[in-house]
Design a protein around this motif. Structure first.
Motif, PDB file in Angstrom:
ATOM      1  N   TRP A  75      18.947  26.331  22.533  1.00 46.79           N
ATOM      2  CA  TRP A  75      19.355  24.724  23.345  1.00 46.79           C
ATOM      3  C   TRP A  75      21.029  24.511  23.297  1.00 46.79           C
ATOM      4  O   TRP A  75      21.723  24.226  23.944  1.00 46.79           O
ATOM      5  N   TRP A  76      22.030  25.550  22.585  1.00 45.17           N
ATOM      6  CA  TRP A  76      23.188  25.518  22.453  1.00 45.17           C
ATOM      7  C   TRP A  76      23.826  25.409  24.178  1.00 45.17           C
ATOM      8  O   TRP A  76      24.917  24.731  24.277  1.00 45.17           O
ATOM      9  N   GLU A  86      22.166  25.160  27.154  1.00 48.12           N
ATOM     10  CA  GLU A  86      21.629  24.743  27.616  1.00 48.12           C
ATOM     11  C   GLU A  86      22.395  23.056  27.436  1.00 48.12           C
ATOM     12  O   GLU A  86      22.168  22.427  28.322  1.00 48.12           O
ATOM     13  N   MET A  87      22.530  22.585  26.128  1.00 50.73           N
ATOM     14  CA  MET A  87      22.383  21.357  25.635  1.00 50.73           C
ATOM     15  C   MET A  87      24.016  21.059  24.947  1.00 50.73           C
ATOM     16  O   MET A  87      24.224  19.805  24.855  1.00 50.73           O
ATOM     17  N   GLU A 129      29.209  21.613  27.947  1.00 57.37           N
ATOM     18  CA  GLU A 129      28.959  21.967  29.200  1.00 57.37           C
ATOM     19  C   GLU A 129      30.418  22.768  30.230  1.00 57.37           C
ATOM     20  O   GLU A 129      31.673  22.127  29.273  1.00 57.37           O
ATOM     21  N   GLU A 171      24.795  16.283  22.181  1.00 63.84           N
ATOM     22  CA  GLU A 171      24.224  15.914  23.854  1.00 63.84           C
ATOM     23  C   GLU A 171      24.866  14.778  24.571  1.00 63.84           C
ATOM     24  O   GLU A 171      25.079  15.092  25.618  1.00 63.84           O
ATOM     25  N   GLN A 172      25.116  14.246  23.208  1.00 66.08           N
ATOM     26  CA  GLN A 172      25.933  12.954  24.109  1.00 66.08           C
ATOM     27  C   GLN A 172      27.290  13.109  24.246  1.00 66.08           C
ATOM     28  O   GLN A 172      27.327  13.067  25.616  1.00 66.08           O
ATOM     29  N   ARG A 187      28.176  16.158  25.428  1.00 65.76           N
ATOM     30  CA  ARG A 187      28.056  17.094  26.583  1.00 65.76           C
ATOM     31  C   ARG A 187      29.136  17.104  27.847  1.00 65.76           C
ATOM     32  O   ARG A 187      29.646  18.635  28.206  1.00 65.76           O
ATOM     33  N   ASN A 229      31.611  19.314  17.455  1.00 64.98           N
ATOM     34  CA  ASN A 229      30.619  19.513  17.926  1.00 64.98           C
ATOM     35  C   ASN A 229      29.626  20.947  17.186  1.00 64.98           C
ATOM     36  O   ASN A 229      28.793  20.187  16.927  1.00 64.98           O
ATOM     37  N   ARG A 251      15.585  15.096  23.143  1.00 61.04           N
ATOM     38  CA  ARG A 251      16.666  15.541  24.034  1.00 61.04           C
ATOM     39  C   ARG A 251      17.334  13.934  23.692  1.00 61.04           C
ATOM     40  O   ARG A 251      16.599  12.829  24.222  1.00 61.04           O
ATOM     41  N   SER A 252      18.365  13.673  23.752  1.00 59.56           N
ATOM     42  CA  SER A 252      19.369  12.057  23.845  1.00 59.56           C
ATOM     43  C   SER A 252      19.425  11.686  25.072  1.00 59.56           C
ATOM     44  O   SER A 252      19.309  12.715  26.604  1.00 59.56           O
ATOM     45  N   ARG A 285      15.382  10.961  21.448  1.00 60.90           N
ATOM     46  CA  ARG A 285      16.614  11.548  19.655  1.00 60.90           C
ATOM     47  C   ARG A 285      15.878   9.822  19.071  1.00 60.90           C
ATOM     48  O   ARG A 285      14.950   9.308  19.430  1.00 60.90           O
TER      49      ARG A 285
END
Ligand SMILES: [Fe+2]
Ligand SMILES: [Fe+2]
Length: 478
Positions: free
Chosen positions: A35-36, A38-39, A42, A126-127, A129, A148, A181-182, A189
């Motif tokens: 998850w980390w 991927e989300m 970036e 996620e928001q 990233r 984060n 996912r946000s 979420r």
């Protein structure tokens, strides 16, 4: 109590003595890391970031700073030390010893509270990233990543509770926390504010000021809980949360300071002279107020309905207390007392005394509002010191609400009830417009040279860990 970093999952709960729990958490860990990757943030996963890591769970446990690649951050299970002979501080069980296991009759309520809190933690990562790509400095980039990784650890904290105390449904909830996912329309979420996009750094600072502060107050209420593992885990989370408040308050403050400085240098007195102020490459104060209106109103919704039997039940049960419960001078049962609640009565906003038990959400929200107001005083001090005639203010609680007493009505930021037509017409004065978003977006170009800052934000007064101004907080690979 020091943290054992030699184990695969760092912890201060003797995880190796509980093989079943250890196996469950080790099975969850790869999913978290996926998850980390991927989300999580970036583009910066292989950079060295100057992060702090907790070495013990007291307030002094934050001394350890060093370069870490984010996927190597040692997320783990850290609980504040147990208080000896801790007693339930409120509710029907007041005075009885606290619980180390979940009583069957309160299982559902506790699980819901833990899952709801847990869901906000990965949601904010996620928001945020994409923000790294437009950072105003390496200092700010490092602060974003610190927030984060700590939100990631807050997820661990809630997953620990689910896996150690809620059996099979706890394990299923722990998996589901990695699946939502946000902003996703199919698997969003849980809470509204955590599905809003965070597109620029002013939004990020407003979010950490207003929305992380909601988190702080929810954690403070859970820290009073009769369920002692929840109390202990939230008490340690609160020491991490303090830095998030700092990032938000100083971030907005530095933007305000830079705007004021630029206005003075250019000889602009009128804060509403928008085009001239924006031409200086800084964010005009009325636009900052609009962002504030948006984030404050979204965050108020997180407290739920002003009058709530769920809140009353959670209090009676001893599951969720009030802000600073043990410092309040009353009977801590609230069977007879009342609390004033703002309500809509025959089209007029009135203060009505409600039973204090059902008004607990309102009370927590009031405590939150008072805490927010202190930050605004400091922001206004920056503006008045610069000699500019403008103040930022919290909008009225009836403004722009989706939950609770005022969700069906339209209100101005000063709390006048208005019709739909007036709302539509004046909305661009009160909430960020597309054009405002485009202007702020146009400023979001990355600054990654050590010691340099984007032109719309002032440098901080002191560095993190007292580092000098040109310290390379993030080593960007080229
Ligand atoms: Fe958090
Ligand atoms: Fe936070």
């Amino acid at each position: 109590m020091s943290i054992n970093y030699s184990e695969r999952i760092p912890n201060n709960v003797n995880l190796s003595d509980d093989r079943r729990l250890q196996r469950a958490l080790e099975a969850w860990q790869p999913g978290f890391l996926n998850w980390w990757r991927e989300m999580g943030p970036e583009s910066f996963q292989s950079c060295d970031v100057y992060l702090r890591t907790a070495t013990s769970t007291d307030a002094q446990g934050w001394a350890t700073f060093g370069y870490v690649k984010m996927p190597d951050y040692r997320w783990g299970i850290f609980l504040a030390d147990p208080e000896s002979d801790r007693r339930i501080p409120f509710g029907e069980h007041k005075g009885e010893p606290v619980w180390n296991e979940v009583p069957g009759e309160h299982r559902g309520v506790l699980r819901r509270l833990i899952v709801t809190q847990g869901d906000t933690e990965p949601a904010s990562v996620e928001q945020q990233r994409h923000l790294g790509k437009t950072c105003p400095s390496l200092y700010d980039l490092r602060n974003l990543f610190q927030v984060n990784v700590e939100e990631g650890r807050h997820l661990w904290a809630m997953v620990y509770l689910l896996q150690s105390h809620f059996g099979r449904d706890g394990r299923e909830e722990a998996e589901a926390l990695l699946m939502r996912r946000s902003g996703n329309s199919d698997t969003p979420r849980i809470l509204g504010a955590f599905n809003e996009p965070c597109t620029d750094w002013l939004s990020f600072f407003m979010f950490t000021f207003f929305t992380d502060r909601d988190g702080k107050f929810q954690l403070l209420a859970l820290a009073e809980s009769a369920f002692d593992p929840l109390s202990r885990t939230t008490r340690f989370m609160l020491t991490e949360e303090a830095h998030h408040m700092f990032v938000g308050e100083t971030g907005v403050g530095r933007i305000i300071l830079r705007t004021c400085e630029a206005m003075r240098q250019a000889g602009i007195d009128d804060p509403f002279d928008r085009d001239r102020v924006r031409a200086l490459g800084v964010i005009d104060l009325p636009t900052i107020q609009k962002k504030l209106n948006l984030h404050y109103s979204l965050s108020l919704d997180l407290f739920g309905s002003e009058v709530s039997t769920n809140a009353a039940n959670a209090f009676n049960a001893g599951v969720k207390g009030r802000y600073q419960e043990t410092k309040i001078d009353d009977d801590h049962r609230l069977a007879q007392s009342t609390y004033p609640v703002l309500k809509l009565v025959d089209g007029v906003i009135k203060r009505i005394d409600e039973p204090a038990l059902t008004a607990l959400n309102m009370r927590l929200r009031d405590d939150y509002t008072n805490d927010c107001a202190k930050g605004l005083l400091r922001w206004n001090k920056i503006i008045s010191t610069a000699g500019i005639d403008f103040t930022v203010a919290l909008p009225h609680v009836a403004f722009h609400r989706q939950i609770g007493e005022f969700k069906e009505v339209r209100a101005s930021p000063t709390g006048e009830l208005i019709d739909d037509e007036t709302w539509e017409k004046r909305r661009p004065e009160w909430l960020p417009s597309t054009e405002d978003g485009e202007f702020i977006g146009s400023l979001m170009t990355p600054v990654t040279e050590p010691g340099k800052f984007a032109g719309w934000i002032a440098p901080p007064k002191v560095g993190i860990d007292n580092k000098p101004g040109d310290f390379e907080y993030v080593r960007i690979e080229t």
